[in-house]
Scaffold this active site. Structure first.
Site, PDB file in Angstrom:
ATOM      1  N   THR A 147     -13.812  43.698  61.945  1.00 41.24           N
ATOM      2  CA  THR A 147     -14.728  42.622  61.557  1.00 41.24           C
ATOM      3  C   THR A 147     -13.974  41.373  61.121  1.00 41.24           C
ATOM      4  OG1 THR A 147     -16.396  44.233  60.872  1.00 41.24           O
ATOM      5  CG2 THR A 147     -16.621  42.008  60.001  1.00 41.24           C
ATOM      6  N   ASP A 171     -10.425  52.503  71.110  1.00 41.66           N
ATOM      7  CA  ASP A 171     -10.950  52.854  69.793  1.00 41.66           C
ATOM      8  C   ASP A 171     -12.359  53.437  69.895  1.00 41.66           C
ATOM      9  OD1 ASP A 171     -10.754  52.955  66.969  1.00 41.66           O
ATOM     10  OD2 ASP A 171     -11.901  51.096  66.780  1.00 41.66           O
ATOM     11  N   HIS A 172     -12.605  54.501  69.156  1.00 47.66           N
ATOM     12  CA  HIS A 172     -13.936  55.101  69.003  1.00 47.66           C
ATOM     13  C   HIS A 172     -14.643  55.397  70.329  1.00 47.66           C
ATOM     14  CE1 HIS A 172     -14.534  55.382  64.702  1.00 47.66           C
ATOM     15  NE2 HIS A 172     -13.953  54.205  64.571  1.00 47.66           N
ATOM     16  N   GLY A 188     -17.588  47.245  59.211  1.00 42.77           N
ATOM     17  CA  GLY A 188     -18.356  46.061  58.841  1.00 42.77           C
ATOM     18  C   GLY A 188     -17.932  45.522  57.483  1.00 42.77           C
ATOM     19  N   HIS A 239      -9.862  53.684  58.947  1.00 49.40           N
ATOM     20  CA  HIS A 239     -10.741  52.734  59.617  1.00 49.40           C
ATOM     21  C   HIS A 239     -11.481  51.913  58.566  1.00 49.40           C
ATOM     22  CE1 HIS A 239     -10.841  54.448  63.876  1.00 49.40           C
ATOM     23  NE2 HIS A 239      -9.985  55.205  63.219  1.00 49.40           N
ATOM     24  N   GLY A 240     -12.158  50.849  59.018  1.00 50.87           N
ATOM     25  CA  GLY A 240     -12.955  50.047  58.090  1.00 50.87           C
ATOM     26  C   GLY A 240     -12.112  49.268  57.110  1.00 50.87           C
ATOM     27  N   GLY A 241     -11.040  48.629  57.597  1.00 51.68           N
ATOM     28  CA  GLY A 241     -10.119  47.938  56.709  1.00 51.68           C
ATOM     29  C   GLY A 241     -10.605  46.589  56.206  1.00 51.68           C
ATOM     30  N   ILE A 278      -8.434  46.987  61.614  1.00 47.50           N
ATOM     31  CA  ILE A 278      -9.092  45.755  61.214  1.00 47.50           C
ATOM     32  C   ILE A 278      -9.922  45.257  62.396  1.00 47.50           C
ATOM     33  CG2 ILE A 278      -8.808  43.385  60.385  1.00 47.50           C
ATOM     34  CD1 ILE A 278      -7.798  45.376  58.369  1.00 47.50           C
TER      35      ILE A 278
END
Length: 283
Positions: free
Chosen positions: A230, A81-82, A178, A205-207, A228
């Site tokens: 954080t 990822d990323h 986050g 992203h950022g779920g 998912i």
């Protein structure tokens, strides 16, 4: 069940459902993610972040994850990822990862295409899927004006896909990594436009922190993979603290990690079922 690519997993799913992708940090998060998927009897994407893999010694996390995936009872995608550069992607591919994300969102449109295309070319030779990103995820600290400027331009989606040959595309619609401050404000009009311009699966992203209704609308409008991260860390740490505080003088290095693994498993089980079919109840 063999280790599978991102393309294989997404192609096998119903048109209106998504697959959960969960960040992995150690043996127990890896075991928890796969255990949760096996309980749900659904495929899963287990991710290792580019910054995590780049740390000295952390290649063992990737190797363990590949081994666990090969022995799993359900299809598992081992996903980088990323990653920001070609070298990290190539390293993951050589370790046996079945999919990588090259994040060129910090570059110009032309530079993003160039970097992403280079990764796709190498991945094709190794049978690995590639996710690209167009637009950039804003930070939680960014104001609305900054977030809007980083959102994906739907008019460039088809051009980017054609120029790079990516298998999936991460889009920015107001989502962020986050924990969100208050309820996140997602622009579903942009998502609808991106869906109309894309012939490949879209990724959110950022779920962590999104509402069930927001997840449901995302799946309804073309999102096939939901990240998912954080929330995995939160479940793990909260289980660690609660279990340790129950018997603080025992320093239980057997029971505490097992509790953390179970917490991650429960999270993955619930999310996978929701993304697969239960989201329809939240529209």
């Amino acid at each position: 069940m063999p280790l599978v690519t991102l393309s294989e997993v997404l192609a096998a799913k119903d048109q209106y459902c998504a697959v959960g992708a969960f960040s992995t940090y150690d043996l127990y998060t890896a075991q928890g993610i796969i255990q949760g998927a096996e309980r749900a009897n659904l495929p899963v994407i287990a991710m290792v972040g580019g910054p995590v893999l780049a740390r000295p010694g952390n290649e063992y996390i990737g190797k363990i994850l590949v081994e666990l995936a090969e022995k799993a009872a359900v299809p598992v995608v081992v996903f980088l990822d990323h990653a920001k550069d070609f070298g990290v992607c190539l390293r993951a591919m050589k370790m046996g990862f079945s999919a990588v994300m090259i994040d060129g969102s910090h570059l110009s449109f032309e530079e993003n295409i160039s970097l992403t295309s280079k990764v796709v070319e190498a991945a094709r030779c190794l049978g690995v899927s590639v996710e690209g990103e167009l637009g950039a995820l804003a930070g939680i600290e960014d104001g609305e004006e900054v977030k809007n400027s980083k959102m994906t331009d739907p008019q460039r989606v088809s051009e980017f896909i054609a120029a790079t040959g990516v298998d999936a595309l991460a889009v920015s619609i107001g989502n962020a990594h986050g924990l969100y401050n208050g309820e996140p404000n997602l622009n579903f009009d942009i998502l609808k436009e991106c869906e109309g311009q894309s012939k490949i699966p879209l990724v959110l992203h950022g779920g962590t922190g999104l509402t069930k209704n927001q997840f449901a609308l995302a799946v309804e409008h073309g999102i096939k993979k939901i990240n998912i991260g954080t929330e995995v860390k939160k479940a793990y740490i909260e289980a660690f603290i609660a279990t340790h505080q129950h018997k603080p003088n025992s320093y239980d290095m057997i029971g505490v990690p097992q509790a953390c693994k179970e917490a991650v498993s429960d999270l993955v089980y619930e999310k996978l079922r929701f993304f697969d079919s239960d989201w329809r109840k939240s529209i």
